[in-house]
Scaffold this motif. Structure first.
Motif, short mmCIF file in Angstrom:
data_model
loop_
_atom_site.label_atom_id
_atom_site.label_comp_id
_atom_site.label_asym_id
_atom_site.label_seq_id
_atom_site.Cartn_x
_atom_site.Cartn_y
_atom_site.Cartn_z
N GLN A 122 42.90 99.13 45.51
CA GLN A 122 41.49 98.52 45.59
C GLN A 122 42.22 97.99 43.64
OE1 GLN A 122 39.02 98.45 47.39
NE2 GLN A 122 40.38 99.22 48.94
N PHE A 123 42.57 98.80 42.97
CA PHE A 123 42.56 98.48 41.53
C PHE A 123 43.29 97.63 41.43
CE2 PHE A 123 42.52 103.03 40.31
CZ PHE A 123 40.87 102.54 39.86
N LYS A 124 43.95 97.01 42.59
CA LYS A 124 45.25 95.62 42.30
C LYS A 124 43.74 94.89 42.44
CE LYS A 124 49.19 95.48 43.53
NZ LYS A 124 50.10 96.18 44.49
N ARG A 125 43.37 94.89 43.82
CA ARG A 125 42.14 93.73 44.36
C ARG A 125 41.10 93.83 43.11
NH1 ARG A 125 37.19 93.30 47.47
NH2 ARG A 125 37.38 96.19 47.38
N LEU A 126 40.77 94.52 42.75
CA LEU A 126 39.57 94.11 41.43
C LEU A 126 40.45 93.65 39.79
CD1 LEU A 126 37.56 97.92 42.23
CD2 LEU A 126 36.95 95.25 42.73
N ASP A 127 41.48 94.00 40.32
CA ASP A 127 42.29 93.49 38.38
C ASP A 127 42.21 91.91 38.56
OD1 ASP A 127 41.54 95.59 37.00
OD2 ASP A 127 43.99 96.14 37.57
N SER A 128 42.75 91.66 40.14
CA SER A 128 43.80 90.55 40.38
C SER A 128 42.41 89.15 40.32
CB SER A 128 44.37 89.65 41.43
OG SER A 128 43.65 90.28 42.02
N SER A 129 41.13 89.35 41.14
CA SER A 129 39.92 88.75 41.59
C SER A 129 38.77 88.95 41.55
CB SER A 129 40.31 88.95 43.06
OG SER A 129 41.43 88.17 43.05
N THR A 130 37.87 89.63 40.32
CA THR A 130 37.06 89.90 40.15
C THR A 130 36.43 89.90 39.28
OG1 THR A 130 36.62 91.90 41.97
CG2 THR A 130 35.25 92.13 40.94
N TYR A 131 35.08 89.70 39.12
CA TYR A 131 34.03 89.08 37.68
C TYR A 131 33.17 90.70 37.74
CZ TYR A 131 36.34 84.27 37.67
OH TYR A 131 37.06 83.30 37.33
N ALA A 132 33.40 90.76 38.03
CA ALA A 132 32.08 91.60 37.75
C ALA A 132 31.80 92.91 39.50
CB ALA A 132 30.89 91.33 37.67
N ILE A 133 31.20 94.09 39.45
CA ILE A 133 31.18 94.66 40.70
C ILE A 133 29.45 95.38 40.69
CG2 ILE A 133 31.07 96.57 41.63
CD1 ILE A 133 34.65 96.88 40.37
N HIS A 134 28.86 94.69 41.77
CA HIS A 134 27.70 95.88 41.42
C HIS A 134 27.17 97.06 42.01
CE1 HIS A 134 23.35 94.93 43.60
NE2 HIS A 134 23.42 94.83 42.44
N LEU A 135 26.72 97.63 41.78
CA LEU A 135 27.27 99.35 41.66
C LEU A 135 26.05 99.50 42.94
CD1 LEU A 135 27.93 100.06 38.09
CD2 LEU A 135 29.62 99.67 40.07
N TRP A 136 25.09 98.59 42.93
CA TRP A 136 24.09 98.98 44.32
C TRP A 136 23.45 100.10 43.68
CZ3 TRP A 136 24.08 94.90 47.05
CH2 TRP A 136 24.69 94.21 47.31
N ASN A 137 22.15 100.33 42.89
CA ASN A 137 21.88 101.09 42.33
C ASN A 137 21.29 102.24 43.16
OD1 ASN A 137 20.25 103.15 40.44
ND2 ASN A 137 18.81 102.21 40.70
N GLN A 138 20.22 101.69 44.79
CA GLN A 138 19.51 102.14 45.71
C GLN A 138 20.52 102.76 46.24
OE1 GLN A 138 16.52 102.22 44.92
NE2 GLN A 138 15.53 100.66 46.90
N ALA A 139 21.83 103.13 46.10
CA ALA A 139 22.69 103.74 46.97
C ALA A 139 23.30 104.79 45.96
CB ALA A 139 23.77 102.87 47.49
N THR A 140 23.55 104.40 44.79
CA THR A 140 24.11 105.24 43.51
C THR A 140 23.84 105.65 42.15
OG1 THR A 140 25.09 103.41 42.12
CG2 THR A 140 26.38 103.52 44.35
N ARG A 141 22.62 105.65 42.55
CA ARG A 141 21.59 106.32 41.40
C ARG A 141 21.50 107.84 41.36
NH1 ARG A 141 15.68 104.05 43.12
NH2 ARG A 141 14.86 104.94 44.97
N GLY A 142 21.98 108.33 42.86
CA GLY A 142 21.98 109.71 42.61
C GLY A 142 23.26 110.37 42.57
N LEU A 143 24.67 109.95 42.38
CA LEU A 143 25.78 110.04 42.08
C LEU A 143 26.04 110.07 41.08
CD1 LEU A 143 27.79 107.51 44.67
CD2 LEU A 143 26.60 109.95 45.49
N THR A 144 27.22 111.51 40.72
CA THR A 144 27.94 111.05 39.78
C THR A 144 29.12 111.21 39.79
OG1 THR A 144 28.31 113.11 39.96
CG2 THR A 144 26.47 113.54 38.46
N VAL A 145 29.81 109.76 38.20
CA VAL A 145 31.44 109.74 38.23
C VAL A 145 32.21 110.82 38.24
CG1 VAL A 145 32.48 108.47 37.51
CG2 VAL A 145 30.05 107.76 37.33
N GLU A 146 32.42 111.37 39.44
CA GLU A 146 33.74 112.24 39.31
C GLU A 146 34.98 111.56 38.12
OE1 GLU A 146 34.12 113.80 43.09
OE2 GLU A 146 32.50 114.19 43.45
N LYS A 147 35.89 112.79 38.10
CA LYS A 147 37.23 112.28 37.20
C LYS A 147 37.73 112.47 38.28
CE LYS A 147 35.34 115.52 32.44
NZ LYS A 147 36.74 116.06 31.69
#
Length: 203
Positions: free
Chosen positions: A157-182
């Motif tokens: 995933q990192f390789k794919r994102l680093d090579s070709s992705t400008y930005a990532i939509h985080l889909w707030n409706q799906a993620t607003r209740g989540l925490t970023v885990e270490k």
């Protein structure tokens, strides 16, 4: 004016959401620049992009059937005629009862349903540019990774994102209740790219 006078049904979708779909088009037409939803994390410099929208989903890469564009990230020059087409479509086909009809689906209708000769100066970028993770997959990027399979998946995933992705939509409706885990993919992305984050992990 037609909405205020009752000639157009505002529908069940919050009118503020639909006006946001319109106002971003108006602002870009008048001033040009970049519009980005607040639930988007930027990974790369946008300065090379002009008159660009992104594909959110493409179900058939051969026939291009069921391809959907999204309006969470828009890059346009001031006065681009395609923005007028978007605004005309908004005014002429407004539907306040169908989610996305006046936003992502509007761009899809105007750009993909018209004859190519009618499209003026617009670049349709692939899924990986702005929407590399779909809304039903995004939660996996917030969870701590563990095990050999997880590690291999994360590296890919990192390789794919680093090579070709400008930005990532985080889909707030799906993620607003989540925490970023270490140890999560999102934790590393925030650490590497967020310029205002102090502590991205819940205490």
């Amino acid at each position: 004016e037609r909405l205020e006078s009752g000639l157009v049904d505002p529908g069940i979708i919050p009118i503020t959401q639909n006006l946001s779909n319109l106002l971003r088009l108006v602002a870009l037409y008048k001033y040009g620049g970049v519009y980005i939803d607040t639930d988007v994390i930027i990974l790369k410099d946008f300065s090379s992009l002009r008159n660009s929208v992104g594909i959110q989903k493409m179900e058939n890469y051969v026939t291009k059937e069921h391809t959907n564009l999204n309006n969470a990230v828009l890059v346009f020059d001031e006065g681009n005629p395609i923005l007028l087409k978007f605004m005309d479509e908004f005014a002429n086909t407004f539907n306040g009862n169908k989610w996305g009809h006046n936003g992502p689906a509007l761009l899809t209708r105007v750009i993909l349903w018209q004859k190519p000769a009618e499209i003026i100066d617009v670049n349709v970028l692939p899924v990986v540019a702005f929407y590399p993770v779909d809304w039903f997959e995004i939660a996996d990027y917030f969870r701590k990774l563990g095990g050999e399979n997880d590690t291999e998946w994360a590296q890919n995933q990192f390789k794919r994102l680093d090579s070709s992705t400008y930005a990532i939509h985080l889909w707030n409706q799906a993620t607003r209740g989540l925490t970023v885990e270490k140890g999560s993919i999102m934790g590393k992305l925030f650490s590497d790219h967020c310029i205002i984050c102090q502590n991205i992990y819940a205490s």
